[in-house]
Design an enzyme around this catalytic site. Structure first.
Site, PDB file in Angstrom:
ATOM      1  N   GLU A 317       0.785  -1.235   0.000  1.00  0.00           N
ATOM      2  CA  GLU A 317       0.000   0.000   0.000  1.00  0.00           C
ATOM      3  C   GLU A 317       0.817   1.286   0.000  1.00  0.00           C
ATOM      4  O   GLU A 317       0.499   2.232   0.711  1.00  0.00           O
ATOM      5  CB  GLU A 317      -0.955   0.003   1.224  1.00  0.00           C
ATOM      6  CG  GLU A 317      -1.955  -1.110   1.181  1.00  0.00           C
ATOM      7  CD  GLU A 317      -2.937  -1.080   2.353  1.00  0.00           C
ATOM      8  OE1 GLU A 317      -4.136  -1.110   2.089  1.00  0.00           O
ATOM      9  OE2 GLU A 317      -2.490  -1.031   3.521  1.00  0.00           O
TER      10      GLU A 317
HETATM   11  C1  ACM Z   1      -2.192  -5.266   4.196  1.00  0.00           C
HETATM   12  O1  ACM Z   1      -3.285  -5.620   4.650  1.00  0.00           O
HETATM   13  N1  ACM Z   1      -2.041  -4.044   3.749  1.00  0.00           N
HETATM   14  C2  ACM Z   1      -1.066  -6.167   4.155  1.00  0.00           C
END
Ligand code: ACM
Length: 676
Positions: A317
């Site tokens: 992310e």
């Molecule tokens: C995640 O849930 N961003 C690994």
């Protein structure tokens, strides 16, 4: 002795059998690879002795001592004896191993356990296997009027997957030593072997660095593990056959590092520890040499602190906003022929991987680190889906699964249980299947505190542990739920607080009044699932306490499944007894609201819960009326139908970020009256 609820006993009568106190052979969780049940039993006596033979093992001697105490606490047999390291043939329980394992991925964890009337024999190649065998034996402890005994069995057991993990996020909410230790005990009980500690996040940096003490001084609010504590955790885990894999999440999810090191960020600071939850912009600058100089020192220090061969760098992310907004980073990308942010992150990962490799570590990361061209010498942890996992395994990467095992999302145990890392339709060759190492349940900590984290992890994680250990063919959801109840009690006995802490929290909500009405309501209520809770208007942050209805409600309550079974049973076998039982259950649901309304006069925290008990009251009334129509084979008026549908619609709306879980079965009753 198990306590059977009245409804359960009535259900059993309805089904034509009575609950009996059985030997625990059908209670094992995880189910062993093979088990033969023989006639007879080994009767447990106060003279019970244990001897340890074969290899010296720093793990087994204390594990056996703990096992004896656990037996003693359950049976009350005053043994007053310790484990002997002896060759004596007269011992009741002989434990024999060939070697003390190194605690590495892929070590032999198999064991065989033979119980005969005269002796218990546990044999294993390694002490890790023997530890698993000890847990199996403890789960086999049975009782009847003659006392305590082990049923005669021959078990040969080994895990299906070598990586069976639990991730605990100690960043969004810090989880102190006692939380980690009691969860390690729980993991050992269900044969899990990897504790993945998520140690850095936007909301906190949680490990002392001697090289960069400012990381915790400015980035942790004082909540972090000292290096001595980390060593203590690793030793505690090691004694239980559990590896500890640390995760330092970079280059995104990085706010807490950048509070003390704004010069390494991709946008000018200053930075503050993040309190909210979500995906944030602060990201390390991959174009600066200083970034890699910093990580060289940091990871060299952490590689020495954490002995496991694997080190997790997160990598998930990264929203790329700071990279896109920084002209120097754009120029760096062009100069190095990196066409997008994925390639830039690959560049960053490759530089980090080099540092890890120099330190003897293999790099692990989330799906996002898998970018075309990156070395095969990494492990991918898949959180986004099984297709990505399969593709990575096909391409020769080692992978493990977490998608489907996000236990923070409050989904039912059945959902997690049926999530197989290697479903038959994945289309992987035998060699490619070997790349699937197993997986991890993930306990993300946005909405849990040390007080209730165990209620999110357990007992559902035992179902995941079974998926990772037991043969693929072990898939009966009903049987899993049946065994989960017993395992939950064993887990509590090892020190987990998923049952007892919840009672404390209920007492607090009721302001010290009787908790029975609230506990009864919670039999039929679940916290909102997936990410819905964040969308209800409360601005969750690390500043809020988590002590309300959705924090004490648990996913997948048993009473809901039981009630649903009663309704189904009534539909297939409509008897007067069925009507009686259902009416009684619905009556119990109906009464809760009156009791809670009375208690709320002295318990302000109950006020926001009353609309929930009121919905349940209205729904239960409609359920009883529906049952009456069905029982008398009469059709309701149009006005009743409309009212019932309105009640259902109202019941489906969340209250206090929680929802009624019993709607489906009452809906079935109501719809039955509307049928043809
Ligand atoms: C995640 O849930 N961003 C690994």
């Amino acid at each position: 002795m198990r306590i059977f609820s009245a409804a359960f006993i009535l259900l059993c009568c309805l089904l034509g059998f009575a609950p009996s106190l059985q030997a625990q052979v059908d209670q094992l969780m995880p189910v062993p690879a093979s088990m033969e049940i023989q006639a007879g039993r080994f009767q447990l006596q106060p003279s019970f002795t244990v001897s340890l033979r074969g290899a010296d093992s720093p793990r087994l001697l204390p594990a056996l001592q703990r096992a004896l105490w656990r037996l003693d606490r359950r049976t009350g047999l005053r043994r007053g004896k310790s484990v002997q390291v002896s060759e004596s043939a007269k011992t009741s329980w002989v434990v024999k191993t060939q070697e003390s394992a190194k605690l590495e991925l892929g070590e032999d964890e198999s064991y065989s356990l033979q119980i005969t009337p005269g002796q218990i024999n546990l044999e294993a190649q390694t002490d890790l296997g023997a530890l698993h065998g000890v847990e199996t034996l403890l789960q086999l402890l049975s009782a009847d009027s003659t006392g305590w005994y082990f049923p005669c069995v021959t078990i040969k057991d080994q895990p299906r997957f070598p990586w069976r993990g639990l991730l605990i996020d100690v960043c969004r909410h810090f989880m102190p030593m006692e939380v980690i230790k009691r969860n390690l005990d729980g993991m050992a009980l269900v044969k899990m072997n990897v504790l993945h500690l998520h140690l850095s996040e936007d909301q906190g940096f949680r490990v002392e660095s001697k090289k960069f003490p400012e990381l915790t001084r400015l980035g942790s609010n004082g909540d972090y593990f000292t290096q001595d504590q980390i060593r203590e955790i690793i030793e505690y885990a090691n004694l239980r056959g559990i590896r500890v894999v640390p995760e330092f999440d970079i280059p995104g999810h990085a706010t807490s590092w950048l509070v003390s090191h704004p010069e390494l960020a991709s946008a000018p600071g200053p930075y503050q520890i993040e309190k909210g939850f979500g995906v944030f912009d602060p990201t390390f600058d991959p174009s600066k040499e200083e970034t890699y100089t910093f990580f060289q020192t940091f990871f060299t220090e952490m590689a020495a602190l954490f002995p496991d061969a694997y080190l997790h760098i997160g990598g998930d992310e990264n929203n790329g906003k700071q990279w896109d907004g920084n002209p120097k980073i754009q120029t760096f990308k062009k100069k190095n022929g990196l066409k997008d942010n994925h390639e830039l992150q690959r560049y960053f990962n490759e530089r980090i991987q080099k540092i890890l490799t120099q330190n003897g570590k293999r790099m692990v990361g989330w799906d996002e680190i898998l970018v075309e061209g990156i070395s095969k010498d990494i492990v991918i942890q898949s959180w986004r889906g099984k297709e990505a996992l399969a593709q990575a395994a096909k391409n020769g990467y080692q992978v493990m699964l977490s998608n489907g095992w996000y236990i923070d999302l409050c989904q039912p145990a059945s959902y997690h249980y049926l999530n197989d890392p290697l479903p038959a339709d994945l289309g992987l060759s035998e060699a490619e299947q070997k790349n699937v190492l197993g997986g991890e349940a993930t306990m993300w900590a946005e909405l849990v505190t040390p007080e209730n984290v165990d209620t999110r992890i357990w007992p559902r994680t035992a179902a995941i542990a079974e998926r990772l250990w037991s043969p693929a063919a072990v898939t009966s959801v009903n049987d899993m739920y049946r065994r989960l109840e017993g395992v939950s009690l064993r887990l509590e006995e090892t020190g987990l607080t998923h049952l007892k802490n919840r009672e404390m929290m209920l007492r607090r909500i009721t302001n010290g009044q009787e908790i029975y009405p609230l506990a009864s309501l919670l039999n039929y209520v679940e916290p909102l699932k997936i990410y819905q809770r964040h969308a209800q208007g409360i601005p969750y942050s690390t500043d809020l306490s988590l002590t309300r209805l959705p924090d004490v409600a648990i996913p997948d309550p048993k009473a809901v499944r039981d009630f649903n079974d009663l309704v189904d049973l009534y539909f297939t076998n409509p008897t007067p007894l069925g009507v009686k039982i259902l009416t009684r259950e619905l009556g119990n649901m109906e009464r809760i609201h009156t009791q809670l309304t009375w208690q709320a006069r002295q318990a302000p925290a109950l006020l926001e819960i009353l609309p929930m008990s009121e919905k349940l009251q209205n729904l239960a009334r409609k359920g009883m009326e529906a049952l009456n129509f069905i029982d008398h084979k009469t059709k309701p008026e149009a006005a009743w139908k409309q009212e019932a549908l309105n009640t259902l619609a109202e019941a489906k709306k969340p209250v206090a970020e929680s929802e009624l879980a019993v709607i489906l079965s009452i809906e079935k009753l109501i719809y039955r009256t509307l049928g043809p």
